[in-house]
Design an enzyme around this catalytic site. Sequence first.
Site, PDB file in Angstrom:
ATOM      1  N   ASP A   1       0.841  -1.189   0.000  1.00  0.00           N
ATOM      2  CA  ASP A   1       0.000   0.000   0.000  1.00  0.00           C
ATOM      3  C   ASP A   1       0.879   1.243   0.000  1.00  0.00           C
ATOM      4  O   ASP A   1       2.047   1.204   0.404  1.00  0.00           O
ATOM      5  CB  ASP A   1      -0.953   0.006   1.187  1.00  0.00           C
TER       6      ASP A   1
ATOM      7  N   GLU B   1      -0.136  -0.452   5.776  1.00  0.00           N
ATOM      8  CA  GLU B   1       0.858   0.146   6.673  1.00  0.00           C
ATOM      9  C   GLU B   1       0.735   1.660   6.729  1.00  0.00           C
ATOM     10  O   GLU B   1       0.844   2.267   7.795  1.00  0.00           O
ATOM     11  CB  GLU B   1       2.273  -0.251   6.222  1.00  0.00           C
TER      12      GLU B   1
END
Length: 454
Positions: free
Chosen positions: A92, A156
Amino acid sequence: MSQNPIAETVASLMPRAKQELTELVAFQSVADWAQFPKSESEGAANWVAQALRVEGFQDVALLDTPDGTQSVYGFLPGPEGAPTVLLYAHYDVQPPLDDAAWVSPAFELTEREGRWYGRGAADCKGGFVMHLLALRALKANGGVPVSVKVIVEGSEEQGTGGLQQYAEAHPELLAADTVVIGDAGNFRLGLPTVTATLRGMTLIKVKIDTLGGNLHSGMFGGAAPDALAALIRLLDSLRAADGSTTVDGLASDGVWEGLQYPEADFRADARVLDGVGLIGEGTIADRLWARPAVTVLGIDCPPVVGATPSVHASAGALISLRVPPGVDTTEAIKLLEAHLVAHTPWQARLELEVVGQGQPFQADTASPAYASMAAAMAVAYPGEEMQVAGMGGSIPLCNTLTELYPEAEMLLIGLSEPEAQIHAVNESVSPQELERLAVAEALFLVNYAQSKRG
């Protein structure tokens, strides 16, 4: 770089690495469905899973984590009796921010002046490609000498804790003798660095209400309590005159004893405008790695364009607090909330919501894994000695893994050196750094396996 078989193999694999990073960067995998389609993150997760399958990983799985995202897991068995190493990255990314400010499209990997530009190129899709390069080099030169677990996180950057919660519920899944977190970076381009400390963090939404609705500023201004003015006063209470963070009861005098950060270098790295002063006091390393730092990430209020002459009834903000090692984030949140309550002016109504948090981290730099990495980096970076630095950012999973596996050694390396400009527009990665760190990681796995054999 002095050539050896592993280095030669990695060099030969770099065109493939560029193509793979191009494919992975193309996924707009921001784990915020209000901004980007969930399908983009799912596409990136599937790409990572397929890459692991191609490399012979077993038990490859898309893990549905409690925050609604997916982490990708795989296991590559090594020789009998070999130690297990967990390799971490995340797919991500941060949103691109201002599309118009990107010289080339944020989600199209573009080579320019010796660097590869694109969102996630360094943080941290490049980290996953780094792991692939290291493993491929080992397979081409006698095999991978350890058992390898790979975990690639899907949220994250959001700080929502999905993988941490999943790991806590499945404590056997990520158990390893050592962990290599590929989400940090060298202190300077070409200077091999492991990161030994991370600040923790919390995100708090603040909302202030003072009126039943907006009022005409000519008729009511001067007596009616303005929610936006109250918010400005409240936010200002979080900084001293020199810009230092001031949260009542939270110590802000920590000292960093290790590698220092020259002020001139910091000003250049941070692109501080000529004549503009820095904030805080103490060394730059003190301020970045050993002390708390508050940042106002956003404010809900009317934009200048279209603004009306009104006393505002409501205003809000999102506040980030970075928490230094040695301070419990839960206690820091309590202090921050108490500070905000105490400093809200005019008895305005205050609402607070904690929307993300993570504990600070401190590694044991005397562990055998550090010696193995130092030897590996000396080969990958001829003439340079491995440095140990702190990092002002947060990787909440580090503390979860430390709590679950207290005997595991942990190293943080990665591609996010200052020129990478992660989280900003025009993020980039140095292909030379990707190549050298892949060599270092491969050699580390060899050294580490040998150290465990005695």
